[in-house]
Design a protein around this motif. Structure first.
Motif, PDB file in Angstrom:
ATOM      1  N   VAL A   1      -5.152   2.233   6.136  1.00  0.00           N
ATOM      2  CA  VAL A   1      -5.006   1.229   7.193  1.00  0.00           C
ATOM      3  C   VAL A   1      -3.527   0.941   7.444  1.00  0.00           C
ATOM      4  O   VAL A   1      -3.053   0.947   8.593  1.00  0.00           O
ATOM      5  N   CYS A   2      -2.784   0.702   6.380  1.00  0.00           N
ATOM      6  CA  CYS A   2      -1.370   0.328   6.523  1.00  0.00           C
ATOM      7  C   CYS A   2      -0.514   1.498   7.013  1.00  0.00           C
ATOM      8  O   CYS A   2       0.421   1.291   7.785  1.00  0.00           O
ATOM      9  N   GLU A   3      -0.829   2.709   6.591  1.00  0.00           N
ATOM     10  CA  GLU A   3      -0.085   3.869   7.101  1.00  0.00           C
ATOM     11  C   GLU A   3      -0.285   4.014   8.598  1.00  0.00           C
ATOM     12  O   GLU A   3       0.657   4.334   9.323  1.00  0.00           O
ATOM     13  N   GLU A   4      -1.495   3.760   9.080  1.00  0.00           N
ATOM     14  CA  GLU A   4      -1.749   3.820  10.518  1.00  0.00           C
ATOM     15  C   GLU A   4      -1.028   2.706  11.261  1.00  0.00           C
ATOM     16  O   GLU A   4      -0.539   2.909  12.363  1.00  0.00           O
ATOM     17  N   GLU A   5      -0.955   1.522  10.650  1.00  0.00           N
ATOM     18  CA  GLU A   5      -0.356   0.362  11.320  1.00  0.00           C
ATOM     19  C   GLU A   5       1.161   0.345  11.263  1.00  0.00           C
ATOM     20  O   GLU A   5       1.807   0.002  12.246  1.00  0.00           O
TER      21      GLU A   5
END
Length: 123
Positions: free
Chosen positions: A59-63
């Motif tokens: 999730v954080c890598e995408e965001e």
């Protein structure tokens, strides 16, 4: 308290920007509490944290992009198993995302409260 006051309290951010000494203090608490856990409690904490870690990292890598070196987050967990506060090592966007996303997924009823747990890769 009126409804607007209650909503304001709920919307306050969990993640705190900590100075190095404050982060170090809560990290030491977390390390001590985690070391003191019995084998079954350690398994329970691991399931509640590392079991969710891969999904949260995605999730954080995408965001916000890749995890920076030296990432660290400490979670304060109440008696009901909910995260009530977090501290980050470097206050990066990734750490903030990780802290907030992981805090919503941790469900661990600790042997004592508040309980401090860390996910620190800055050592």
């Amino acid at each position: 308290m009126n409804r607007q006051g209650i909503a304001l309290v709920v919307l306050l951010p969990l993640a705190m920007t900590a100075n190095a000494s404050e982060y170090g203090e809560v990290l030491r608490k977390a390390d001590g509490m985690q070391r003191a856990l019995g084998p079954e409690q350690k398994i329970g904490l691991s399931k509640a944290t590392t079991g969710e870690m891969k999904a949260v990292m995605n999730v954080c890598e995408e965001e916000v992009g890749k995890m920076p070196p030296g990432m660290g987050v400490v979670f304060e967990i109440d008696a009901d198993g909910a995260v009530t506060q977090t501290w980050t090592r470097n206050s990066t966007d990734y750490e903030q995302c990780f802290a907030e996303t992981m805090a919503a997924r941790i469900d661990y009823e600790p042997p004592e409260a508040p309980f401090y747990a860390s996910m620190d890769y800055g050592r």
